[in-house]
Scaffold this motif. Sequence first.
Motif, PDB file in Angstrom:
ATOM      1  N   UNK A 145       0.824  -0.960   0.276  1.00 12.52           N
ATOM      2  CA  UNK A 145      -0.370  -0.034  -0.207  1.00 12.52           C
ATOM      3  C   UNK A 145       0.571   0.895  -0.312  1.00 12.52           C
ATOM      4  N   UNK A 146       2.222   1.015  -0.157  1.00 16.61           N
ATOM      5  CA  UNK A 146       3.280   2.560   0.211  1.00 16.61           C
ATOM      6  C   UNK A 146       3.080   2.971  -1.001  1.00 16.61           C
ATOM      7  N   UNK A 147       2.633   4.070  -1.049  1.00 16.52           N
ATOM      8  CA  UNK A 147       2.734   4.953  -2.535  1.00 16.52           C
ATOM      9  C   UNK A 147       4.059   5.048  -3.269  1.00 16.52           C
ATOM     10  N   UNK A 148       4.896   5.525  -2.236  1.00 20.81           N
ATOM     11  CA  UNK A 148       5.995   5.979  -2.249  1.00 20.81           C
ATOM     12  C   UNK A 148       6.433   7.611  -2.712  1.00 20.81           C
ATOM     13  N   UNK A 149       5.575   8.498  -2.500  1.00 15.58           N
ATOM     14  CA  UNK A 149       4.680   9.466  -2.409  1.00 15.58           C
ATOM     15  C   UNK A 149       4.460   9.877  -1.322  1.00 15.58           C
ATOM     16  N   UNK A 150       5.122  11.170  -0.525  1.00 15.33           N
ATOM     17  CA  UNK A 150       3.767  12.154   0.192  1.00 15.33           C
ATOM     18  C   UNK A 150       2.465  12.245   0.081  1.00 15.33           C
ATOM     19  N   UNK A 151       1.264  12.074   0.340  1.00 12.16           N
ATOM     20  CA  UNK A 151       0.266  13.162  -0.228  1.00 12.16           C
ATOM     21  C   UNK A 151      -0.394  13.553   0.824  1.00 12.16           C
ATOM     22  N   UNK A 152       0.070  14.938   0.013  1.00 14.10           N
ATOM     23  CA  UNK A 152      -0.030  16.467   1.308  1.00 14.10           C
ATOM     24  C   UNK A 152      -1.941  17.248   1.281  1.00 14.10           C
ATOM     25  N   UNK A 153      -2.399  17.374   1.933  1.00 12.01           N
ATOM     26  CA  UNK A 153      -3.948  17.265   2.460  1.00 12.01           C
ATOM     27  C   UNK A 153      -4.052  18.090   3.423  1.00 12.01           C
ATOM     28  N   UNK A 154      -5.387  18.769   3.528  1.00 12.90           N
ATOM     29  CA  UNK A 154      -5.594  19.900   4.006  1.00 12.90           C
ATOM     30  C   UNK A 154      -5.489  18.596   6.071  1.00 12.90           C
ATOM     31  N   UNK A 160      -5.524   2.760  -1.422  1.00 12.28           N
ATOM     32  CA  UNK A 160      -5.835   1.135  -1.928  1.00 12.28           C
ATOM     33  C   UNK A 160      -6.070   1.614  -3.618  1.00 12.28           C
ATOM     34  N   UNK A 161      -5.436   3.343  -3.427  1.00 10.12           N
ATOM     35  CA  UNK A 161      -5.815   3.232  -5.558  1.00 10.12           C
ATOM     36  C   UNK A 161      -4.789   2.562  -6.311  1.00 10.12           C
ATOM     37  N   UNK A 162      -5.154   1.714  -6.646  1.00 16.64           N
ATOM     38  CA  UNK A 162      -4.568   0.356  -7.755  1.00 16.64           C
ATOM     39  C   UNK A 162      -3.073   1.428  -8.477  1.00 16.64           C
ATOM     40  N   UNK A 163      -3.606   2.573  -9.097  1.00 14.28           N
ATOM     41  CA  UNK A 163      -2.852   3.491  -9.965  1.00 14.28           C
ATOM     42  C   UNK A 163      -2.334   4.373  -9.101  1.00 14.28           C
ATOM     43  N   UNK A 164      -2.145   3.890  -7.887  1.00 17.31           N
ATOM     44  CA  UNK A 164      -1.272   5.303  -7.234  1.00 17.31           C
ATOM     45  C   UNK A 164      -0.125   4.079  -6.648  1.00 17.31           C
TER      46      UNK A 164
END
Length: 120
Positions: free
Chosen positions: A40-49, A57-61
């Motif tokens: 499940x690790x994306x390899x990126x940090x996704x920043x959000x509010x 769990x999004x396969x494209x990510x």
Amino acid sequence: MASFVMLDESLKQTGPVGNILAENLLQALQKSGASVVDVRLTGNIQLGADGERVFSRDASELSRSFNLTHIVSGTLQPTPNGLKVFARMMSLDNKQVVASADVLIPYTVLDSMQAYAQLN
């Protein structure tokens, strides 16, 4: 490690209990010295509010490149006394079950797990 699913026709239904079991087993395997990959690790940090995230769990990510040899997962079956958990470690090379175990989780324990999972 994969979420545990209900033992039904689809083998696709999971929920808080199946996810909590997978998380606990992932930690136990890693502590025992096994090399564990979290897919499940994306390899990126996704920043959000609402905070920063590294899981998805999004396969494209997700990365599609893993050198996996085994996978651990299992099924869940309701019984009159609780939830029966069947866990297994399987070889991805030949689909052989190399280890398995089962345990019954009493409904009183499940009720507290469900209550905790619903808090989040």
